[in-house]
Write a protein that holds these residues in place. Structure first.
Motif, short mmCIF file in Angstrom:
data_model
loop_
_atom_site.label_atom_id
_atom_site.label_comp_id
_atom_site.label_asym_id
_atom_site.label_seq_id
_atom_site.Cartn_x
_atom_site.Cartn_y
_atom_site.Cartn_z
N TRP A 78 0.82 -1.21 0.00
CA TRP A 78 0.00 0.00 0.00
C TRP A 78 0.86 1.26 0.00
O TRP A 78 0.57 2.22 -0.71
N TYR A 290 -5.62 -1.98 -7.47
CA TYR A 290 -5.78 -2.69 -6.21
C TYR A 290 -5.57 -4.19 -6.38
O TYR A 290 -5.05 -4.86 -5.49
N TYR A 293 -2.31 -6.23 -5.64
CA TYR A 293 -1.92 -6.76 -4.33
C TYR A 293 -1.82 -8.28 -4.38
O TYR A 293 -0.86 -8.88 -3.85
#
Length: 398
Positions: A78, A290, A293
């Motif tokens: 992140w 996202y 990840y």
């Protein structure tokens, strides 16, 4: 275009103190040497997370180790991702900017130093403060962007406020009772993920498709390299001790096939062309960003799985065969499905082109029950790479 070149070096950054937005159509935009240094230092944290997962599994802490790995890797990914998108929008490369990036790098090293304690579940202090250092420096950069970019001030101020508020939450988490920490982490993870969505609902920051694609590609190479390093260390130790040399060859060969095939599949299609077509589609962009990840975390976890299998066949650790096989097969299947969904499926012109990926993922999960799961997984991924290459050649001929 907010690049003044040599003037920054001649005047120590004094020639430019305004953090103007970068042009998303800028030609020849590439990763800078500072961004490469940023990535290189993040390798330490990725390595610590992978090694700690390996140690947790060989100690019999399967679920706790996996959960700790997911949380620790989230903090690494992140912080990396948020800076990457910020730098694609605002990167004056002057002295204040460089110093702020150095602070973030320092935070990543502090975080890496606390990874093992976090895996023990007894001390989250070091990893929390490392994360807070990284994110606070980024909040300061957002405040600087707010001052210099009035057209996007609401967006940049929301980013700064959201990031700062989350850091207050992480520090407060240290004072909660142990039983409240896991729910608190879940709440804060959701809050962190929501910050970019909330901030950019006030207006999008500019970003460069080719630059973003290159940054993600470079980090993919980093985590694949970490897989190679983890497996190499375990295999070397076993060879030095003359343990299970025959079976170790299968683990090493399977590891090489896996890494080669994972690289081949990820880079089968250029990401920047896909991003260019979704430049105005915020939902798909968030999903792509996202979703990585899972790509990064699974690729690094493969290295831990290979190390566990090397320990098992050399009798350096008593790990059930199914557990050792799962730590290779499950991350490989997650990597494959996510790369297919985010990277490759949007390029497919016929639904049938997706069938080999789903079939390969199912076969990889079945390798858990194979006597040589690493080699079997590598063989399946290599076969899929061949199929993808043949399909690509046919598509080009059409």
């Amino acid at each position: 275009m907010a690049v003044d070149g040599p003037m920054v070096f001649l005047n120590g950054g004094a020639a430019r103190r305004v953090m103007r937005a970068r042009d998303p159509r800028e030609k020849h935009r590439a990763a800078t040497s500072l961004e490469l240094l940023f990535d290189l230092c993040f390798v330490v944290a990725v390595s610590q997370a992978s090694q700690s997962l390996h140690e947790a599994v060989t100690s019999g802490h399967y679920m706790a180790g996996t959960l700790a790995y997911a949380i620790v890797f989230f903090s690494v990914w992140w912080a990396w991702m948020n800076f990457t998108w910020f730098a694609s929008a605002y990167d004056p490369d002057d002295t204040p900017y460089r110093l702020a990036v150095f602070v973030q790098i320092t935070g990543s090293l502090i975080l890496a130093a606390g990874v093992r304690r976090a895996f023990d579940g007894t001390d989250l202090t070091v990893i929390t403060w490392g994360y807070v250092v990284m994110r606070t420096a980024l909040a300061a950069l957002w405040l600087r962007a707010a001052r210099a970019d009035p057209d996007r001030r609401r967006t940049t101020l929301r980013f700064a406020l959201g990031v700062a508020a989350c850091q207050i939450g992480w520090v407060a988490l240290l004072f909660l009772p142990d039983g409240m920490r896991l729910p608190g982490i879940a709440v804060l993870v959701v809050a962190e993920i929501a910050v970019p969505v909330w901030a950019q609902s006030a207006g999008m920051t500019p970003w460069h498709p080719r630059h973003i694609a290159e940054r993600y590609e470079l980090f993919t190479l980093i985590v694949l390299g970490e897989s190679v390093a983890s497996a190499t260390g375990a295999v070397r130790t076993a060879f030095d001790e003359h343990r299970g040399t025959g079976q170790l060859g299968a683990v090493a060969a399977g590891g090489l096939l896996m890494v080669f095939a994972m690289w081949w599949l990820y880079f089968a299609r250029p990401a920047h062309t896909l991003l260019a077509t979704t430049h105005r589609a915020a939902g798909r962009r968030f999903l792509w960003a996202y979703g990585h990840y899972l790509i990064f975390a699974s690729a690094a976890a493969v290295g831990a799985g290979l190390a566990v299998n090397a320990d098992r066949v050399s009798h350096r650790a008593e790990v059930p065969a199914v557990a050792a096989g799962a730590l290779v097969a499950v991350p490989a299947a997650v990597f494959l499905v996510t790369v297919w969904a985010l990277h490759l499926r949007p390029h497919h012109r016929r639904p049938a082109e997706s069938v080999p990926f789903l079939l390969a993922a199912a076969l990889i999960l079945l390798t858990v029950f194979s006597p040589a799961p690493a080699l079997a997984t590598g063989a399946v991924l290599a076969a899929l790479a061949v199929v993808v290459t043949v399909q690509g050649g046919r598509a080009g001929a059409d």
